[in-house]
Enzyme design. Structure first.
Site, PDB file in Angstrom:
ATOM      1  N   LEU A 102     -28.194 -68.983  12.491  1.00  0.00           N
ATOM      2  CA  LEU A 102     -27.112 -68.643  12.539  1.00  0.00           C
ATOM      3  C   LEU A 102     -27.226 -66.878  12.412  1.00  0.00           C
ATOM      4  CD1 LEU A 102     -24.812 -69.908   9.517  1.00  0.00           C
ATOM      5  CD2 LEU A 102     -24.079 -69.835  12.148  1.00  0.00           C
ATOM      6  N   ASP A 103     -26.581 -66.177  13.186  1.00  0.00           N
ATOM      7  CA  ASP A 103     -26.391 -64.760  13.504  1.00  0.00           C
ATOM      8  C   ASP A 103     -26.517 -63.960  11.930  1.00  0.00           C
ATOM      9  OD1 ASP A 103     -27.016 -64.668  16.036  1.00  0.00           O
ATOM     10  OD2 ASP A 103     -24.900 -64.678  16.498  1.00  0.00           O
ATOM     11  N   PRO A 104     -26.979 -62.897  12.015  1.00  0.00           N
ATOM     12  CA  PRO A 104     -26.991 -62.219  10.381  1.00  0.00           C
ATOM     13  C   PRO A 104     -25.854 -62.140   9.890  1.00  0.00           C
ATOM     14  CG  PRO A 104     -28.761 -61.255  11.573  1.00  0.00           C
ATOM     15  CD  PRO A 104     -28.063 -62.389  12.605  1.00  0.00           C
TER      16      PRO A 104
END
Length: 248
Positions: A43-45
């Site tokens: 997942l993206d930050p």
């Protein structure tokens, strides 16, 4: 215990908070267990929600989990695009949001089998270099198209300038690309499920229990199990033993 030990064996269901990278959480679990550790999709930050992490010999089962469908809830600002399709990118174009009827038409085109450009801020390699590294250097490249499967794309709430959507998509679908196709960018993104595993059963990064490998495999469909030879699965289960462990 050696840093790449094959035990403990299990699957950690982690509810990722906004901020840290997925790889930081992989490293944190590795430090806790002393075992080799992998993931079944990042997942993206800025995003939150379900991460499936694999501990010890369970990393050999990664293909069983990587191809599972995903479910998300996202908020999309319909009035502005960014360089990354999310709130971490530079502002690009501002414009009026589509009216309700126009939005419905746009959403209809994004259901089923679709092709969309992979976001520039992604881990896909372009000419041997990660796309997000090129983007950080200001290098503009033409991103390849990716065919994706959108099983469901439904409006939860619509304010005029923004829309909250629920999505059920095939593996490899970029929600940010869908937001860009709507003329906007994701302001929030939460993964609520990976295959049969829901975020309600996930724990925080520092207290996620290891689900026994046998239990995790028993919940997968036959096609997912078939991505790893039965002999490999049997070997992992033999190493796991009769009882799972704890991540913390």
């Amino acid at each position: 215990m050696p840093p790449r030990a094959l035990k403990p064996v299990g699957v950690a269901l982690v509810d990722k908070p906004a901020g840290p990278s997925s790889f930081a959480l992989v490293a944190a679990l590795r430090r806790q267990t002393g075992a080799r550790t992998g993931h079944a999709g990042t997942l993206d930050p800025f995003a939150t929600g379900m991460l499936v992490l694999l501990s010890g010999a369970a990393t050999r089962l990664a293909p069983c989990f990587v191809g599972l469908d995903k479910r998300y809830v996202t908020d999309v600002d319909l009035t502005r695009t960014t360089s990354t399709g999310d709130p971490e990118g530079d502002p690009l174009e501002s414009h009026p949001a589509p009216a309700s009827g126009e939005l419905d038409e746009l959403l209809a085109r994004l259901r089923g089998e679709i092709e969309l450009p992979i976001p520039a801020a992604s881990a896909v390699k372009i000419g041997g270099e990660r796309a997000y590294r090129l983007a950080r250097q200001g290098i503009v490249v033409e991103m390849p198209l990716r065919r994706s499967k959108v099983h469901a794309l439904d409006v939860i709430a619509y304010t005029g300038d923004s829309v909250r959507l629920s999505l059920h998509v095939g593996s490899g679908t970029y929600v940010r690309a869908i937001a860009v196709a709507l003329g906007g960018h994701c302001t929030t993104l939460r993964r609520t499920a990976v295959g049969p595993f829901t975020v309600e059963e996930a724990g925080p990064p520092d207290a996620a229990a290891l689900l026994p490998a046998a239990d995790a495999l028993s919940r997968l469909p036959a096609d997912a199990l078939g991505r790893v030879p039965e002999s490999v699965r049997a070997g992992v289960l033999a190493l796991a033993g009769p009882v799972g462990g704890e991540a913390a």
